[in-house]
Design a protein around this motif. Sequence first.
Motif, PDB file in Angstrom:
ATOM      1  N   GLY A   1       0.616  -0.886  -0.101  1.00 47.17           N
ATOM      2  CA  GLY A   1      -0.257  -0.278  -0.230  1.00 47.17           C
ATOM      3  C   GLY A   1       1.033   1.479  -0.232  1.00 47.17           C
ATOM      4  N   ALA A   2       2.006   0.897  -0.114  1.00 44.84           N
ATOM      5  CA  ALA A   2       3.048   2.294  -0.240  1.00 44.84           C
ATOM      6  C   ALA A   2       2.495   3.354  -0.899  1.00 44.84           C
ATOM      7  CB  ALA A   2       4.225   1.996   0.078  1.00 44.84           C
ATOM      8  N   LEU A   3       2.160   2.478  -2.098  1.00 46.65           N
ATOM      9  CA  LEU A   3       2.166   4.466  -3.472  1.00 46.65           C
ATOM     10  C   LEU A   3       0.909   5.030  -2.597  1.00 46.65           C
ATOM     11  CD1 LEU A   3       3.124   2.640  -6.249  1.00 46.65           C
ATOM     12  CD2 LEU A   3       4.230   3.953  -5.560  1.00 46.65           C
ATOM     13  N   GLY A   4      -0.385   4.124  -2.165  1.00 45.97           N
ATOM     14  CA  GLY A   4      -1.751   5.085  -1.779  1.00 45.97           C
ATOM     15  C   GLY A   4      -1.365   5.719  -0.487  1.00 45.97           C
ATOM     16  N   PHE A   5      -0.432   5.130   0.381  1.00 50.41           N
ATOM     17  CA  PHE A   5      -0.816   5.574   1.674  1.00 50.41           C
ATOM     18  C   PHE A   5       0.479   6.943   1.734  1.00 50.41           C
ATOM     19  CE2 PHE A   5      -1.508   1.051   3.671  1.00 50.41           C
ATOM     20  CZ  PHE A   5      -2.436   2.057   4.143  1.00 50.41           C
ATOM     21  N   GLU A   6       1.537   6.640   0.748  1.00 49.57           N
ATOM     22  CA  GLU A   6       2.332   7.949   0.239  1.00 49.57           C
ATOM     23  C   GLU A   6       1.519   9.220  -0.286  1.00 49.57           C
ATOM     24  OE1 GLU A   6       5.855   9.526   0.743  1.00 49.57           O
ATOM     25  OE2 GLU A   6       5.334   7.787   0.928  1.00 49.57           O
ATOM     26  N   ALA A   7       0.783   8.836  -1.301  1.00 50.23           N
ATOM     27  CA  ALA A   7      -0.006   9.734  -1.267  1.00 50.23           C
ATOM     28  C   ALA A   7      -1.092  10.719  -0.589  1.00 50.23           C
ATOM     29  CB  ALA A   7      -1.121   9.582  -2.889  1.00 50.23           C
ATOM     30  N   LEU A   8      -1.528   9.640   0.230  1.00 51.53           N
ATOM     31  CA  LEU A   8      -2.341  10.240   1.946  1.00 51.53           C
ATOM     32  C   LEU A   8      -1.378  10.741   2.128  1.00 51.53           C
ATOM     33  CD1 LEU A   8      -4.842   6.952   2.894  1.00 51.53           C
ATOM     34  CD2 LEU A   8      -6.044   9.026   1.908  1.00 51.53           C
ATOM     35  N   SER A   9      -0.398  10.709   2.974  1.00 52.31           N
ATOM     36  CA  SER A   9       0.086  11.447   3.638  1.00 52.31           C
ATOM     37  C   SER A   9       0.305  12.865   2.923  1.00 52.31           C
ATOM     38  CB  SER A   9       1.578  11.162   4.020  1.00 52.31           C
ATOM     39  OG  SER A   9       2.716  11.525   4.865  1.00 52.31           O
ATOM     40  N   ARG A  10       0.654  12.737   2.074  1.00 54.38           N
ATOM     41  CA  ARG A  10       0.418  14.052   0.971  1.00 54.38           C
ATOM     42  C   ARG A  10       0.123  15.479   0.597  1.00 54.38           C
ATOM     43  NH1 ARG A  10       6.398  13.964  -2.167  1.00 54.38           N
ATOM     44  NH2 ARG A  10       7.693  12.101  -1.030  1.00 54.38           N
ATOM     45  N   GLY A  11      -1.767  14.349   0.921  1.00 58.83           N
ATOM     46  CA  GLY A  11      -2.937  15.598   0.799  1.00 58.83           C
ATOM     47  C   GLY A  11      -4.162  14.606  -0.056  1.00 58.83           C
TER      48      GLY A  11
END
Length: 194
Positions: A55-65
Amino acid sequence: MTRIIAGDARGVLLTVPKNGTRPTSDRVREALFSTLESMNVIDGVEVLDLYAGTGALGFEALSRGAVSAHFVEKAPKVASLIQRHARAVEDAVKPRQVRCTVESRSAVQAVAGLAPGLGLVFIDPPYDVPGAEVAALLAALADKLEPWAIVVLERSSRDPLPELPAAFRLERTKLYGETALHYLELASEEDAAS
């Protein structure tokens, strides 16, 4: 272990299963999100992460807004791992409210049941998934996207870009060693006419 690189959940660790996943490296994720931020397509969007793995890609997007992320991972054990990661990320980004959902089914089945409104989609299938299957998935995805949406397709740099359905055009490709990132967008009427 891998970690979220930047944003509200920076440093949150994500467990990587021993078998069956190929997480996108930190270097490639950093370059990917630098590109997406320059395209201004993260803040406030709904994200779909297909073949999610950790889930790293989706979580990175959540972390960034991003405001929501829907993770699709066929392997039930890996999907339950994503669910645990989701709780850690949701805690890290408070008080900003984000929504995470996780589905354990095939990407094609999941896309068929989605509502329109997606602004950012990550497709990171195993490299042995045939190009024809990826093209069929893209065709099914086209009417689920916002007109300005970006789809990031990760493939082996040795493999050609799958034939794109008429609804899409290639915006750009970036190569990082064994990894190719193809940035796709919906084709305009001018693209379709040419």
